[in-house]
Design a protein around this motif. Sequence first.
Motif, PDB file in Angstrom:
ATOM      1  N   SER A 131     -20.054  -1.206 -38.120  1.00  0.00           N
ATOM      2  CA  SER A 131     -20.206  -2.078 -39.315  1.00  0.00           C
ATOM      3  C   SER A 131     -20.390  -1.160 -40.747  1.00  0.00           C
ATOM      4  N   LEU A 132     -20.400   0.194 -40.357  1.00  0.00           N
ATOM      5  CA  LEU A 132     -20.646   1.133 -41.474  1.00  0.00           C
ATOM      6  C   LEU A 132     -19.512   2.019 -41.727  1.00  0.00           C
ATOM      7  N   LYS A 133     -18.845   2.226 -40.785  1.00  0.00           N
ATOM      8  CA  LYS A 133     -17.814   3.010 -40.682  1.00  0.00           C
ATOM      9  C   LYS A 133     -16.834   2.916 -41.808  1.00  0.00           C
ATOM     10  N   GLY A 134     -16.851   3.931 -42.565  1.00  0.00           N
ATOM     11  CA  GLY A 134     -15.964   3.946 -43.924  1.00  0.00           C
ATOM     12  C   GLY A 134     -16.621   4.061 -45.197  1.00  0.00           C
ATOM     13  N   ASP A 175     -27.878  -3.312 -47.507  1.00  0.00           N
ATOM     14  CA  ASP A 175     -28.231  -1.697 -46.874  1.00  0.00           C
ATOM     15  C   ASP A 175     -29.615  -1.368 -47.192  1.00  0.00           C
ATOM     16  N   THR A 176     -30.486  -2.351 -47.882  1.00  0.00           N
ATOM     17  CA  THR A 176     -31.823  -1.978 -48.098  1.00  0.00           C
ATOM     18  C   THR A 176     -32.394  -1.752 -47.033  1.00  0.00           C
ATOM     19  N   ALA A 177     -32.985  -0.681 -46.816  1.00  0.00           N
ATOM     20  CA  ALA A 177     -33.869  -0.394 -45.550  1.00  0.00           C
ATOM     21  C   ALA A 177     -34.438   0.907 -45.602  1.00  0.00           C
ATOM     22  N   VAL A 178     -35.344   0.979 -44.634  1.00  0.00           N
ATOM     23  CA  VAL A 178     -36.028   2.521 -44.565  1.00  0.00           C
ATOM     24  C   VAL A 178     -34.987   3.295 -43.459  1.00  0.00           C
TER      25      VAL A 178
END
Length: 121
Positions: free
Chosen positions: A63-66, A90-93
Motif C-alpha cells: 500500500s506504500l510502494k511508490g 500516514d499519521t503515526a509513530v
Amino acid sequence: QVQLVESGGTLVQAGGSLRLSCAASGGTFSSFHMDWFRQAPGKEREFVAVISGNGIATYYASSLKGRFTISRDNAKNTVYLQMNNLKPEDTAVYYCAASTTFGDGAPMDYWGKGTLVTVSS
C-alpha cells in the motif's frame, strides 16, 4: 547491544514530503537488515519497508510502494525513510528496527523508540 534513535518526525501538510532518519550505534550496522514500522492511533503496528544490510534489496508494504523509499548509508550507520505525497492516514509513530532476517514478518532484534509524524489535511 544495538541502540536505534529515530528523528525527523514532525507536523506536515497533506501532499508534503518528509525524511525520517534512524541512527544506529553499538553494533555492526551493515550486518543488520533495517526495517521501518509505524503505528497509527488506535491501530496495530504495521510493517512499512525493509532494506538489506548491503543496501541492495528492498521490500515495501504494497500500500506504500511508490510513495515511500527506504535507503541506508552504512558509512553513517543510518537508515532513512523518504515519504512523499503524505496523507492524513500516514499519521503515526514511526519506528526503525534491526533484524538479522530479511522480509516482512521477520522477527526484529532491536527497536527504536519511535518518532511521531502528523499529517494535517
